[in-house]
Motif scaffolding. Structure first.
Motif, PDB file in Angstrom:
ATOM      1  N   SER A 237       9.219   1.785   1.414  1.00  0.00           N
ATOM      2  CA  SER A 237       8.611   0.488   1.123  1.00  0.00           C
ATOM      3  C   SER A 237       7.431   0.635   0.170  1.00  0.00           C
ATOM      4  O   SER A 237       7.199  -0.241  -0.676  1.00  0.00           O
ATOM      5  CB  SER A 237       8.191  -0.233   2.407  1.00  0.00           C
ATOM      6  OG  SER A 237       7.214   0.508   3.099  1.00  0.00           O
ATOM      7  N   THR A 238       6.690   1.731   0.259  1.00  0.00           N
ATOM      8  CA  THR A 238       5.604   1.971  -0.690  1.00  0.00           C
ATOM      9  C   THR A 238       6.173   2.163  -2.092  1.00  0.00           C
ATOM     10  O   THR A 238       5.629   1.648  -3.067  1.00  0.00           O
ATOM     11  CB  THR A 238       4.763   3.199  -0.281  1.00  0.00           C
ATOM     12  OG1 THR A 238       4.212   2.950   1.005  1.00  0.00           O
ATOM     13  CG2 THR A 238       3.659   3.468  -1.283  1.00  0.00           C
TER      14      THR A 238
ATOM     15  N   PHE B 251       8.852   0.818  -3.318  1.00  0.00           N
ATOM     16  CA  PHE B 251       9.265  -0.475  -3.856  1.00  0.00           C
ATOM     17  C   PHE B 251       8.095  -1.441  -4.067  1.00  0.00           C
ATOM     18  O   PHE B 251       8.246  -2.428  -4.771  1.00  0.00           O
ATOM     19  CB  PHE B 251      10.354  -1.104  -2.984  1.00  0.00           C
ATOM     20  CG  PHE B 251      11.687  -0.430  -3.174  1.00  0.00           C
ATOM     21  CD1 PHE B 251      12.325  -0.452  -4.408  1.00  0.00           C
ATOM     22  CD2 PHE B 251      12.287   0.245  -2.138  1.00  0.00           C
ATOM     23  CE1 PHE B 251      13.545   0.183  -4.593  1.00  0.00           C
ATOM     24  CE2 PHE B 251      13.509   0.879  -2.317  1.00  0.00           C
ATOM     25  CZ  PHE B 251      14.143   0.841  -3.545  1.00  0.00           C
ATOM     26  N   ARG B 252       6.950  -1.144  -3.513  1.00  0.00           N
ATOM     27  CA  ARG B 252       5.749  -1.922  -3.836  1.00  0.00           C
ATOM     28  C   ARG B 252       5.298  -1.635  -5.270  1.00  0.00           C
ATOM     29  O   ARG B 252       4.680  -2.472  -5.907  1.00  0.00           O
ATOM     30  CB  ARG B 252       4.607  -1.583  -2.873  1.00  0.00           C
ATOM     31  CG  ARG B 252       4.335  -2.661  -1.862  1.00  0.00           C
ATOM     32  CD  ARG B 252       3.013  -2.471  -1.153  1.00  0.00           C
ATOM     33  NE  ARG B 252       2.777  -1.154  -0.616  1.00  0.00           N
ATOM     34  CZ  ARG B 252       3.081  -0.754   0.603  1.00  0.00           C
ATOM     35  NH1 ARG B 252       3.670  -1.576   1.435  1.00  0.00           N
ATOM     36  NH2 ARG B 252       2.800   0.465   0.994  1.00  0.00           N
ATOM     37  N   HIS B 253       5.599  -0.458  -5.744  1.00  0.00           N
ATOM     38  CA  HIS B 253       5.147  -0.046  -7.076  1.00  0.00           C
ATOM     39  C   HIS B 253       6.233  -0.084  -8.146  1.00  0.00           C
ATOM     40  O   HIS B 253       5.918  -0.267  -9.328  1.00  0.00           O
ATOM     41  CB  HIS B 253       4.548   1.361  -7.011  1.00  0.00           C
ATOM     42  CG  HIS B 253       3.323   1.431  -6.166  1.00  0.00           C
ATOM     43  ND1 HIS B 253       2.104   0.948  -6.582  1.00  0.00           N
ATOM     44  CD2 HIS B 253       3.140   1.889  -4.906  1.00  0.00           C
ATOM     45  CE1 HIS B 253       1.212   1.120  -5.620  1.00  0.00           C
ATOM     46  NE2 HIS B 253       1.817   1.695  -4.589  1.00  0.00           N
TER      47      HIS B 253
END
Length: 189
Positions: free
Chosen positions: A42-43, A45-47
């Motif tokens: 998820s981190t 895909f945050r970036h």
């Protein structure tokens, strides 16, 4: 408990580059990249929207070039304005500490057609951004487009030399050399 570490995008890009070199682009997953960086999916895909984007700067270069064009001396011609912006980019982005990563990144891009295609699209965006920034300075549209195209050529030549130089030459002087070569070609020399 693991302590928080800064620069998640940079860590993800470094992990992706390592894995792409080790396993190949096609054989590397987002989960493997995130795990190698000590982060979660998820981190990631945050970036980044996908694994193709992890090796691209998310518009940083484009933004820095637009700023450099806007802040160039008011009396500079269009191509000199682009060269000034490329010089500024070299001082802030294409620094000695990024040279090795950039060379490795380019080798990975060159080895994978999907990444080469993405890079070509990014360069088109970069050229359009430079043309738009020049037009905002009052450069007529056609002249802005030509200067941006030539500026992209100058950037490509300087970048290829910068990642390939063994002597540690800075990006800015390579930009000026490439610009001189473009002008010499135009003059028939």
């Amino acid at each position: 408990m693991v302590r928080w570490q800064p620069d998640a995008p940079g860590r993800l890009a470094a992990a992706a580059l390592d894995l792409f070199e080790e396993r190949g682009y096609e054989n590397t997953t987002v989960i493997e990249i995130a795990e190698r960086a000590g982060l979660t999916k998820s981190t990631f895909f945050r970036h980044f929207p996908d694994k193709r984007e992890v090796l691209f700067d998310k518009g940083t270069v484009t933004g820095l070039l637009a700023e450099g064009i806007a802040s160039a001396p008011p009396d500079a011609g269009p191509l000199d304005t682009v060269a000034d912006a490329l010089d500024a980019l070299g001082r802030t982005f294409f620094t000695a500490d990024r040279r090795e990563f950039s060379g490795r990144r380019q080798a990975v891009l060159n080895a994978h057609p999907e990444l080469r295609e993405r890079e070509a699209l990014k360069r088109l965006d970069l050229t359009a951004s430079m043309a738009e920034a020049l037009h905002r300075r009052g450069v007529p549209t056609l002249n802005a487009r030509v200067a941006a195209q030539l500026g992209t050529l100058v950037w490509e030549v300087a970048y290829d030399q910068w990642i390939g130089t063994g002597n540690g030459e800075d990006f800015g002087p390579l930009v000026r050399q490439a610009l001189a070569a473009v002008r010499a070609a135009e003059a028939g020399g």
